[in-house]
Design a protein around this motif. Structure first.
Motif, short mmCIF file in Angstrom:
data_model
loop_
_atom_site.label_atom_id
_atom_site.label_comp_id
_atom_site.label_asym_id
_atom_site.label_seq_id
_atom_site.Cartn_x
_atom_site.Cartn_y
_atom_site.Cartn_z
N PRO A 51 58.21 8.78 1.94
CA PRO A 51 57.42 8.21 0.85
C PRO A 51 56.10 7.60 1.29
CG PRO A 51 59.14 6.69 1.48
CD PRO A 51 59.36 7.93 2.30
N SER A 52 55.16 7.54 0.35
CA SER A 52 53.89 6.84 0.59
C SER A 52 53.43 6.25 -0.74
CB SER A 52 52.83 7.78 1.15
OG SER A 52 52.60 8.88 0.27
N ASN A 55 51.83 8.07 -3.75
CA ASN A 55 51.96 9.42 -3.22
C ASN A 55 50.68 9.83 -2.48
OD1 ASN A 55 53.29 11.90 -2.73
ND2 ASN A 55 52.35 12.86 -4.51
N GLN A 57 50.09 10.24 0.68
CA GLN A 57 50.29 11.22 1.75
C GLN A 57 49.23 11.06 2.87
OE1 GLN A 57 51.36 15.25 0.23
NE2 GLN A 57 51.15 14.32 -1.81
#
Length: 210
Positions: A51-52, A55, A57
């Motif tokens: 996860p981040s 999202n 990334q």
């Protein structure tokens, strides 16, 4: 639901078994019966599933093998030789670096700062948080990859020679300027087990509040 039977509260987790298997392995070898492409695919899939915030990334990973992996530790050794002036101390450092070089490969973990800065501008109310959130993202990805390697019987450790080696690493592997090096993970066959792991007292770490 309010539980009344203490036995019902007992939960087993294969994930926790795997996390316990993930240890810092410093005695590495190159006896890994997995092709580099398979490890690369494992790293890609694991990072993508981590996860981040938003999202975003922001995690970048570079997986190196053979002479490219050795080059990372050559750079570390050359850099530290200029800094560590005491010959005896440097010999200890050199031995430690050699143990990383002896592995099967190295993963570089980086943060895409360009994405971080874009989010800071896009969401000014949260601007101060995107840097720390990127650190959370890369930490989660590192742990996930580390556990995934452990599941395959591959040992690893997490090293932090950045920012001392940043410029040389970027030049050696032609990495984008926006990719900020955050850690290096040598991995390989486990030639000696990890040492004993100590834990803080539970009362100093955890609280249960109903």
């Amino acid at each position: 639901m309010k539980w009344t039977n203490k036995e019902e509260l007992t939960m087993e987790s294969k994930l926790n078994e795997l996390l316990a298997k993930r240890r810092s392995i410093y005695a590495l070898g190159d006896q890994v019966n997995v092709q580099p492409e398979e490890i690369f695919d494992l790293v890609k899939t694991t990072v993508r599933n981590s996860p981040s915030a938003f999202n975003s990334q922001t995690v970048r990973a570079v997986v190196l093998f053979n002479q490219s992996s050795d080059k990372v530790w050559d750079i570390v050794e050359e850099t530290l030789q200029k800094i560590v002036k005491d010959p005896a101390a440097f010999q200890k450092t050199k031995k430690k670096i050699a143990s990383f070089r002896a592995g099967y490969g190295t993963i570089l973990y980086l943060t895409d700062t360009e994405t971080v800065h874009k989010l800071e501008k896009q969401f000014p109310s949260y601007a101060a948080n995107f840097g720390p959130w990127a650190e959370q993202a890369i930490g989660g990805a590192q742990q996930a990859v580390w556990a995934a390697l452990a599941e395959q019987g591959i040992g690893a450790s997490l090293q932090h020679y950045n920012p001392l080696i940043d410029d040389a690493i970027h030049e050696a592997f032609n990495l984008p300027a926006s990719w900020q090096l955050r850690a290096e993970m040598p991995f390989g066959s486990i030639e000696a087990p990890a040492g004993k792991k100590d834990y803080l007292a539970e009362s100093d770490v955890f609280k249960l509040i109903n």
